[in-house]
Design a protein around this motif. Structure first.
Motif, PDB file in Angstrom:
ATOM      1  N   ARG A 246       0.744  -1.245  -0.093  1.00 40.16           N
ATOM      2  CA  ARG A 246       0.169   0.089  -0.168  1.00 40.16           C
ATOM      3  C   ARG A 246       0.967   1.257  -0.039  1.00 40.16           C
ATOM      4  O   ARG A 246       0.211   2.412  -0.336  1.00 40.16           O
ATOM      5  N   THR A 247       2.246   1.144   0.351  1.00 41.34           N
ATOM      6  CA  THR A 247       2.791   2.338   0.351  1.00 41.34           C
ATOM      7  C   THR A 247       4.225   2.472  -0.701  1.00 41.34           C
ATOM      8  O   THR A 247       4.614   3.374  -0.793  1.00 41.34           O
ATOM      9  N   SER A 248       4.485   1.302  -1.276  1.00 41.16           N
ATOM     10  CA  SER A 248       5.722   1.474  -2.286  1.00 41.16           C
ATOM     11  C   SER A 248       5.277   2.072  -3.479  1.00 41.16           C
ATOM     12  O   SER A 248       4.116   2.138  -3.817  1.00 41.16           O
ATOM     13  N   PRO A 249       6.151   2.496  -4.238  1.00 45.30           N
ATOM     14  CA  PRO A 249       6.024   3.053  -5.569  1.00 45.30           C
ATOM     15  C   PRO A 249       5.583   2.274  -6.667  1.00 45.30           C
ATOM     16  O   PRO A 249       5.664   1.198  -6.367  1.00 45.30           O
ATOM     17  N   THR A 250       5.035   2.739  -7.444  1.00 43.65           N
ATOM     18  CA  THR A 250       4.316   2.053  -8.662  1.00 43.65           C
ATOM     19  C   THR A 250       5.386   2.375 -10.066  1.00 43.65           C
ATOM     20  O   THR A 250       5.763   3.392 -10.171  1.00 43.65           O
ATOM     21  N   LEU A 251       5.111   1.364 -10.906  1.00 47.20           N
ATOM     22  CA  LEU A 251       5.494   1.588 -12.407  1.00 47.20           C
ATOM     23  C   LEU A 251       4.345   1.015 -13.259  1.00 47.20           C
ATOM     24  O   LEU A 251       3.647   0.188 -12.568  1.00 47.20           O
ATOM     25  N   PRO A 252       4.577   1.501 -14.311  1.00 45.17           N
ATOM     26  CA  PRO A 252       3.418   0.911 -15.235  1.00 45.17           C
ATOM     27  C   PRO A 252       3.512  -0.643 -15.446  1.00 45.17           C
ATOM     28  O   PRO A 252       4.584  -1.330 -15.349  1.00 45.17           O
ATOM     29  N   ALA A 253       2.727  -1.403 -15.495  1.00 43.19           N
ATOM     30  CA  ALA A 253       2.811  -2.844 -15.385  1.00 43.19           C
ATOM     31  C   ALA A 253       3.590  -3.523 -16.261  1.00 43.19           C
ATOM     32  O   ALA A 253       4.368  -4.516 -16.109  1.00 43.19           O
ATOM     33  N   VAL A 254       3.522  -2.917 -17.659  1.00 42.61           N
ATOM     34  CA  VAL A 254       4.303  -3.613 -18.617  1.00 42.61           C
ATOM     35  C   VAL A 254       5.964  -3.394 -18.477  1.00 42.61           C
ATOM     36  O   VAL A 254       6.696  -4.009 -18.937  1.00 42.61           O
ATOM     37  N   GLU A 255       6.381  -2.565 -17.370  1.00 40.60           N
ATOM     38  CA  GLU A 255       7.582  -2.139 -17.147  1.00 40.60           C
ATOM     39  C   GLU A 255       8.122  -3.013 -15.694  1.00 40.60           C
ATOM     40  O   GLU A 255       8.952  -3.186 -15.487  1.00 40.60           O
TER      41      GLU A 255
END
Length: 245
Positions: A72-81
């Motif tokens: 719930r707190t970690s950063p995200t990336l676009p799924a394909v990346e």
């Protein structure tokens, strides 16, 4: 056209996107199941041995448990990346030109044990959960995903090319999809290819995702593959063989 890719066990670390927001994901009707699974994984992460047992992790993979604790707190990336490995390396989105990446973001989706299905640009955190996992209090994933996911995928009007592996295809059927099998006919008899399966599917996905004209028929898919040096043959109305020598 929707190209449905398998996920990968390995994930790229980090990211520069905001933390997980279910409302930022495609197919919001899946959010109820997504929330149950995220909550279960965050809770389970507090018990490292139990997490390792449920997720099939070794004692050296405690970092994978930590990822789940920070969902719930970690950063995200676009799924394909976010997804890595042979198929995604071969797909090679990092090398796409701007127009190609825009087409890929529209056409690519990834099957996911945690999120059901996400589109290429959907922002997701790193996590660890496999399609064959069974979680304490929830059990196996197929009973959770089958109904909601089949309903969602059945409403996709586009031509669906299903490149999922068996574990993820088992979570939900897509009756109208075109499946692709990688086969070799080098010995005169077609046999299913396992070792380089992911690389060949990655090449096919790249060709279809970036094609200037989106195919609307199986014939169009075969034609685009041929221009990319790939040999596709239709074996029945909903199946293609990707033939290698």
């Amino acid at each position: 056209m929707l190209l449905l890719l398998p996920p990968s066990e390995t994930k790229a670390p980090g990211g520069d996107g905001a933390p997980l927001d279910p409302d930022a994901l495609s197919f919001p009707e899946l959010n109820a199941v997504r929330e149950r699974l995220v909550s279960a994984l965050v809770t389970l992460a507090a018990d490292v041995p139990a997490s390792q047992a449920a997720l099939g992790l070794s004692e050296r993979q405690t970092d994978e448990v930590a990822l789940n604790g920070e969902l719930r707190t970690s950063p995200t990336l676009p799924a394909v990346e976010r997804y890595t490995g042979v198929l995604y390396d071969t797909l090679g989105v990092a090398g796409f030109r701007r127009a190609q990446r825009a087409r890929a973001d529209e056409r690519l989706a990834v099957a996911s044990a945690l999120f059901g299905v996400v589109r290429a640009a959907d922002p997701i955190p790193a996590y660890r959960l496999s399609g064959g996992s069974s979680l304490p209090g929830l059990g196996g994933l197929r009973p959770l995903w089958r109904g909601p996911l089949e309903k969602t995928l059945s409403t996709v009007d586009d031509l669906v090319i299903d490149l999922r592996s068996g574990t993820y295809a088992n979570l939900a059927a897509v009756p109208h999809a075109i499946t692709v099998r990688v086969v070799s006919d080098g010995t005169g008899k077609r046999t299913t290819v396992s070792h380089f399966n992911k690389a060949h599917k990655g090449r096919l996905a790249a060709a279809l995702a970036t094609a200037a004209r989106e195919p609307s028929t199986v014939r169009g898919i075969v034609s685009i593959a041929a221009k990319a040096g790939l040999r596709l043959e239709q074996t029945d109305p909903h199946a293609l063989d990707l033939v290698i020598n």
